[in-house]
Design a protein around this motif. Structure first.
Motif, short mmCIF file in Angstrom:
data_model
loop_
_atom_site.label_atom_id
_atom_site.label_comp_id
_atom_site.label_asym_id
_atom_site.label_seq_id
_atom_site.Cartn_x
_atom_site.Cartn_y
_atom_site.Cartn_z
N ILE A 64 31.61 8.25 42.68
CA ILE A 64 30.38 7.50 42.93
C ILE A 64 30.44 6.09 42.37
O ILE A 64 30.27 5.11 43.10
CB ILE A 64 29.16 8.25 42.36
CG1 ILE A 64 28.88 9.49 43.20
CG2 ILE A 64 27.92 7.34 42.33
CD1 ILE A 64 27.67 10.29 42.76
N GLN A 65 30.69 5.94 41.10
CA GLN A 65 30.65 4.62 40.47
C GLN A 65 32.01 3.94 40.60
O GLN A 65 32.97 4.27 39.90
CB GLN A 65 30.23 4.74 39.01
CG GLN A 65 28.76 5.13 38.87
CD GLN A 65 28.21 4.86 37.49
OE1 GLN A 65 28.92 4.92 36.51
NE2 GLN A 65 26.92 4.57 37.41
N ASP A 70 30.06 1.35 46.38
CA ASP A 70 30.20 2.57 45.60
C ASP A 70 30.17 3.80 46.52
O ASP A 70 30.02 3.69 47.74
CB ASP A 70 29.15 2.67 44.49
CG ASP A 70 27.72 2.85 45.02
OD1 ASP A 70 27.55 3.31 46.17
OD2 ASP A 70 26.78 2.54 44.27
N GLY A 71 30.34 4.97 45.90
CA GLY A 71 30.45 6.20 46.68
C GLY A 71 29.21 6.53 47.48
O GLY A 71 29.29 7.01 48.62
N LEU A 72 28.03 6.30 46.91
CA LEU A 72 26.79 6.57 47.64
C LEU A 72 26.65 5.65 48.84
O LEU A 72 26.20 6.06 49.92
CB LEU A 72 25.59 6.43 46.71
CG LEU A 72 25.46 7.49 45.61
CD1 LEU A 72 24.34 7.12 44.64
CD2 LEU A 72 25.21 8.87 46.20
N PHE A 89 31.20 14.95 46.46
CA PHE A 89 31.19 13.95 45.40
C PHE A 89 31.90 14.51 44.16
O PHE A 89 31.68 15.67 43.78
CB PHE A 89 29.77 13.54 45.05
CG PHE A 89 29.15 12.62 46.06
CD1 PHE A 89 29.47 11.27 46.08
CD2 PHE A 89 28.25 13.11 47.00
CE1 PHE A 89 28.91 10.42 47.02
CE2 PHE A 89 27.68 12.26 47.94
CZ PHE A 89 28.02 10.92 47.95
N THR A 91 32.35 13.18 40.32
CA THR A 91 31.85 12.12 39.47
C THR A 91 31.65 12.60 38.04
O THR A 91 31.52 13.81 37.80
CB THR A 91 30.52 11.57 40.02
OG1 THR A 91 29.99 10.59 39.14
CG2 THR A 91 29.50 12.70 40.18
N PHE A 96 23.13 11.53 39.79
CA PHE A 96 23.05 11.20 41.21
C PHE A 96 23.04 12.43 42.11
O PHE A 96 23.17 12.31 43.32
CB PHE A 96 24.24 10.30 41.60
CG PHE A 96 24.32 9.03 40.80
CD1 PHE A 96 23.45 7.97 41.04
CD2 PHE A 96 25.27 8.89 39.79
CE1 PHE A 96 23.53 6.81 40.30
CE2 PHE A 96 25.35 7.72 39.05
CZ PHE A 96 24.48 6.68 39.31
N ALA A 100 22.88 12.59 46.16
CA ALA A 100 24.08 13.08 46.85
C ALA A 100 23.74 14.15 47.87
O ALA A 100 24.20 14.11 49.02
CB ALA A 100 25.09 13.62 45.83
N TYR A 108 28.95 18.88 44.70
CA TYR A 108 28.84 17.82 43.69
C TYR A 108 29.61 18.32 42.47
O TYR A 108 29.13 19.18 41.72
CB TYR A 108 27.37 17.59 43.35
CG TYR A 108 27.07 16.35 42.55
CD1 TYR A 108 26.83 15.13 43.19
CD2 TYR A 108 26.99 16.39 41.17
CE1 TYR A 108 26.52 13.99 42.46
CE2 TYR A 108 26.68 15.26 40.43
CZ TYR A 108 26.44 14.07 41.08
OH TYR A 108 26.13 12.94 40.35
#
Length: 249
Positions: A64-65, A70-72, A89, A91, A96, A100, A108
């Motif tokens: 994500i970051q 970024d990933g989102l 995801f 992370t 998040f 997500a 996640y």
């Protein structure tokens, strides 16, 4: 077999993730991209190749970051594609998860990545893509519910749960020691735990009868005391709740 793309700006983490993916028998190929821009180019090439083409990608394991896109942001872009790959995801941040899953993420996974937790994410992606027959798994333990905290899966005893609060498609499980967010609708838990003494008192709350300390009536409103917390009871559920409490041993 699944064709995977791992995306992470930290090189050691990316290499470890690609290694773990390639070690999974359900993964045919796993490649890495060091940022979202590179990943987007790779995904565009996959879409041009077509679902059966040599550059196709079935699932993206996405940090994500990352600097820049970024990933989102990347996941949002993918939702506009006609045939986007699945997204998992991966992370270090718990914050998040709701965003997500709103983006239709398959899973996640929290860092540091554990092999068995990653394998579960691969299993979910494989079932959605129909890449392999379903792998038999153990039946869930009816006395416990799995929750994730800091990358570790823990099992909360259902008997320790005092009440459950609806949060969209999620539910927050409350115990005397804290709360846990799970991706299960309140209606599902109501049906699953009805025989265990859980009762709906409001569209937002499911309560364990054993943990109700007081039933309060005040100027036509009904509430219950669960531990130190007072919860409102809706009119449609008040009569049923009173009857259940009167019959409670």
């Amino acid at each position: 077999m699944l064709r995977a793309l791992a995306v992470d700006d930290e090189r050691p983490t990316l290499e470890e993730l690609v290694y773990l993916l390639n070690a999974d028998p359900r993964i045919g190929t796993a490649e890495g991209a060091s940022d979202a821009t590179e990943a987007l180019r790779r995904i565009n090439r996959a879409l041009e190749s077509g679902p059966g083409g040599p550059d196709a990608i079935d699932v993206v394991f996405l940090d994500i970051q990352m600097p820049g896109l970024d990933g989102l942001d990347l996941a949002r872009l993918l939702t506009g594609f006609a045939r986007p790959p699945l997204v998992v995801f991966v992370t270090a941040h718990e914050d998040f998860a709701v965003q997500a899953f709103d983006l239709k993420a398959v899973d996640y996974v929290l860092k540091p990545v554990r092999r068995e937790r990653l394998a579960e994410a691969v299993r979910r992606a494989a079932e959605l893509r129909g890449a392999t027959p379903r792998i038999p798994v153990h039946e869930p333990d009816p006395d416990h519910i799995p929750v994730e905290l800091g990358g570790v899966t823990r099992f909360v005893a259902v008997d320790d749960i005092t009440h459950v609060e609806a949060q969209g498609d999620y539910a927050r499980l409350h115990t005397d020691k804290g709360s846990h967010l799970v991706r299960i609708p309140l209606s599902t838990l109501e049906e699953r735990w009805r025989a265990r003494g859980f009762v709906r008192i409001h569209r937002r709350h499911l309560v364990a009868l054993r943990h109700i300390g007081e039933l309060r009536l005040d100027a036509g409103t009904v509430s219950v005391l669960v531990g130190a917390e007072e919860l409102q009871v809706s009119r449609r559920h008040a009569r049923e709740l009173r009857d259940l409490l009167m019959r409670r041993p």
